[in-house]
Scaffold this motif. Structure first.
Motif: not given
Ligand SMILES: Nc1nc2c(c(=O)[nH]1)N(C=O)[C@@H](CNc1ccc(C(=O)N[C@@H](CCC(=O)O)C(=O)O)cc1)CN2
Ligand SMILES: Nc1nc2c(ncn2[C@@H]2O[C@H](COP(=O)(O)OP(=O)(O)OP(=O)(O)O)[C@@H](O)[C@H]2O)c(=O)[nH]1
Length: 439
Positions: A343-360
């Motif tokens: 993930x990068x909190x600067x660019x937002x990369x990977x955040x959606x996928x990580x959030x989805x994994x947490x939701x799953x």
């Protein structure tokens, strides 16, 4: 059960609103409606009418419904006024109705309480209705609606019937011990059935964890070395500045928690102090808290700055975790290996996928549709009480049969208390229903 008072309350939400629903229940309903409207509408039919005050003035015009007892929400005569949702409108109606003879404002939960006392619903259904109202996530709504369908009530009733039948055998053995009407084998079957029941109730109790996850949220803890980017990730997930972010290692000392709704599941994310051999007292305490908090988490996100060789953070054995490589924007060239997510909190990369994994992960920890689990501490406590009594009944081979039978009675009462149906009459019904009187 007939109540003397007629109760009135605003049943819809905060004012002002488009429409306000004022509900009435009790013996004076017909009187109140005919005075206000001039007539009583046909049952269960919305009628448009003007509401007149005693001085002849019109309070407001709206829809009026009449639900004659017993086919109403409370089982009593009920009425509803659906008016313009103005504060003064509702205030005027409540004030007027509450001033009429035999009428008063309802107390919290009083309609549902009457519905329960009139046998319209059991305690579980009443609790489920409260849960439907407080549901904030999709998972909570689905769970509460499923709980209002009465399947747990059926399960507990079936356990209770099984127990009462078993107890009827034991009681018969007590009464007719000399006549040996009840063979030993039958008595043995009773104890092994109770033993099996204890196992079933225990397994059911285990499901309570899932109810807590739906209600309290799936518990995710961010763990990692100082400066790994934990607070930045927390803020990015929460989409607000919940935690302070600086380039100074050791910024976060205490636990910082945010509650998210990820794909309909409640997820609780906790930021913690960066793990290192800290010297400062406050930081040391923070690190201790971080470890302690992680040990209770349902999922740990182990954060590592992909550009650094961070020291290994040791997790409690068996704790589910995901390895998260952070600050991926700083990494040029090939993405590093060994991470579940980058993930990068600067660019937002990977955040959606990580959030989805947490939701799953949250979804996987929730009860599946149709799964019967106890959903309140009250239920678990009574189930545990029942199990306690049943264990004493099964294991108390040297106890007098009367005491073992008494333990069974107490267990059945605990189950009956869950739904609010306990009633000593039942036991007599079951006993005499199975054995002839006078035998
Ligand atoms: N306008 C309005 N909407 C509402 C409610 C209400 O009280 N009023 N409810 C309040 O929570 C919920 C619905 N619950 C209700 C439950 C039972 C009955 C009722 O009249 N029961 C009768 C008749 C049943 C039937 O016709 O099948 C009965 O049980 O005898 C009405 C509403 C949600 N929506
Ligand atoms: N380039 C880049 N910098 C980041 C990223 N995420 C965090 N940082 C920076 O890394 C530094 C530390 O970030 P924090 O989020 O405070 O790290 P932390 O893990 O909470 O740190 P402690 O509170 O000390 O444990 C800050 O200067 C952030 O701006 C990222 O994705 N890319």
């Amino acid at each position: 059960m007939m109540f003397a008072d007629t109760i009135v309350a605003l049943s819809s939400g905060a004012l002002p609103a488009g429409v306000a629903v004022v509900r009435l229940s009790g013996p004076a309903v017909i009187d109140v409606v005919s005075k206000l409207v001039g007539s009583v509408p046909p049952p269960r039919t919305a009628c448009y009418a003007a509401l007149h005050l005693p001085d002849g003035s019109v309070l407001d015009c709206g829809l009026v419904l009449y639900f004659p007892a017993p086919a109403s929400f409370t089982g009593e005569d009920c009425a509803e006024f659906q008016l313009h949702g103005g504060r003064a409108v509702v205030q005027a109606l409540l004030k007027h109705v509450a001033s009429l003879p035999g009428c008063r404002l309802a107390s919290a939960g009083e309609f549902t309480r009457r519905a329960f006392l009139n046998g319209k619903m059991d305690l579980l259904a009443a609790e489920a209705a409260a849960d439907i109202i407080s549901a904030e996530t999709e998972a909570q709504r689905r769970f509460a609606v499923a709980n209002s369908q009465g399947r747990n009530s059926e399960l507990y009733a079936s356990w209770r019937t099984r127990l009462l039948r078993a107890r009827a055998f034991v009681e018969a053995e007590l009464d007719f011990v000399d006549e040996s009407d009840v063979p030993d084998a039958a008595a043995q079957a009773v104890w092994s059935d109770i033993d099996a029941l204890v196992g079933e109730i225990d397994r059911h109790i285990d499901g309570f964890k899932k109810a807590e996850i739906v209600r309290e949220g799936f518990d995710v803890v961010l763990l990692g070395a100082p400066n790994a980017g934990k607070s930045s990730l927390l803020n990015a997930l929460a989409q607000r500045e919940a935690a302070i972010v600086t380039d100074e290692p050791g910024t976060t000392r205490d636990l910082i928690e945010v509650v998210l709704d990820i794909e309909g599941s409640k997820v609780r994310v906790t930021d913690t102090a960066g793990i290192r051999d800290a010297t400062g007292k406050v930081e040391q305490l923070g690190i201790q808290r971080a470890r302690e908090r992680a040990s209770r988490a349902q999922l740990v996100l182990l954060l590592e700055d992909v550009g650094l060789d961070s020291p290994e953070v040791v997790l409690p054995k068996g704790k589910p975790f995901l390895r998260i490589g952070t600050k991926i924007d700083l990494c040029d060239g090939r993405p590093p290996n060994g991470y579940d997510h980058l993930v990068s909190c600067l660019t937002g990369d990977g955040l959606t996928e990580l959030a989805r994994a947490m939701g799953d992960a949250a979804k996987a920890a929730e009860p599946v549709a149709g799964e019967l689990i106890p959903w309140r501490l009250r239920h678990v406590e009574l189930l545990a009480e029942a199990v306690g009594h049943l264990r004493r009944a099964v294991e108390g081979e040297r106890l007098p049969l009367e005491l073992r039978s008494e333990e069974m009675r107490l267990a059945a009462n605990a189950l009956g208390t869950i739904t609010g149906s306990i009633d000593v009459e039942d036991l007599l019904d079951v006993i005499f229903g199975q054995f002839c009187i006078g035998k």
